[in-house]
Write an enzyme that holds these catalytic residues in place. Structure first.
Site, PDB file in Angstrom:
ATOM      1  N   CYS A  25     -27.551  43.385  -6.106  1.00  0.00           N
ATOM      2  CA  CYS A  25     -27.797  42.233  -5.226  1.00  0.00           C
ATOM      3  C   CYS A  25     -27.818  42.691  -3.773  1.00  0.00           C
ATOM      4  O   CYS A  25     -27.149  43.662  -3.417  1.00  0.00           O
ATOM      5  CB  CYS A  25     -26.700  41.177  -5.363  1.00  0.00           C
ATOM      6  N   ASP A  26     -28.571  41.976  -2.964  1.00  0.00           N
ATOM      7  CA  ASP A  26     -28.519  42.212  -1.522  1.00  0.00           C
ATOM      8  C   ASP A  26     -28.934  40.936  -0.797  1.00  0.00           C
ATOM      9  O   ASP A  26     -29.797  40.203  -1.281  1.00  0.00           O
ATOM     10  CB  ASP A  26     -29.423  43.367  -1.104  1.00  0.00           C
TER      11      ASP A  26
END
Length: 206
Positions: free
Chosen positions: A72-73
């Protein structure tokens, strides 16, 4: 039957806490991806590219074969610009003075790679960006200075977080609360489902 292994390709304490609170017990393997070296045409696309890069980097590591990798980012979009973690206190201060009294969109890219299947197959990867509108309050210059001095905004995308000292400076959101913290659990459930995995299969024994 044993639960599938779950590996979080992120050093984020908030993402780890979200998964644990939802009944999962992920292992953490930090990707080491150079986020500044990646680009995309829009902030939403950039969040997805970064998430895919993190998950892919970890999926290629020894010892994770047979695991589900979650990358995730997060990227804050303000005036069409992507804003990640501020470089220093000066940038964090300017960022908050620009954000106050306004609204931005927090994009979090999510990528899941199922290494239990052929790593060369695209069928083992799913990715998407989830977006949440954030309405910022109007902290005073003194409040901004105190918040920046705490050091917290230097470690979070957009220079803010809902579960920290900047929580009182956010008037409200439209969308998933977890997405702003760095991981949307409903989005994760859908990606896992597309790979044939029920999120309930990842629940750790009580």
């Amino acid at each position: 039957m044993d639960s599938p292994r779950l590996v979080l390709a992120s050093a984020s304490p908030a993402r780890l806490a979200l998964l644990r609170q939802a009944g999962m017990a992920p292992e953490v393997v930090v990707s080491g991806v150079d986020e500044d070296a990646l680009s995309a045409p829009t902030p939403s696309a950039l969040a997805r590219v970064l998430a895919e890069a993190k998950a892919t980097a970890v999926a290629g590591r020894p010892g994770v074969a047979g695991a589900l990798i979650v990358g995730c980012d997060s990227v804050l979009e303000l005036d069409g610009r992507p804003l990640g973690k501020p470089a220093d206190a000066e940038e964090a201060t300017a960022r908050w003075k620009d954000m106050r009294g306004r609204s931005g969109v927090l994009h979090t890219g999510h990528c899941v790679i199922d290494t239990r299947t052929d790593a060369r197959s695209q069928d083992n990867t799913r990715s998407v960006t989830a977006s949440t509108t954030v309405h910022f309050g109007e902290p005073t210059d003194e409040e901004i200075a105190a918040y920046v001095a705490s050091g917290e905004p230097l470690h979070v995308a957009g220079a803010f977080t809902l579960d920290g000292r900047s929580g009182p400076f956010v008037d409200g959101i439209e969308g998933d609360h977890g997405n702003v913290l760095g991981l949307s659990l409903p989005t994760l459930r859908k990606l896992l489902r597309d790979l044939g995995v029920a999120i309930t299969d990842l629940w750790a024994p009580r």
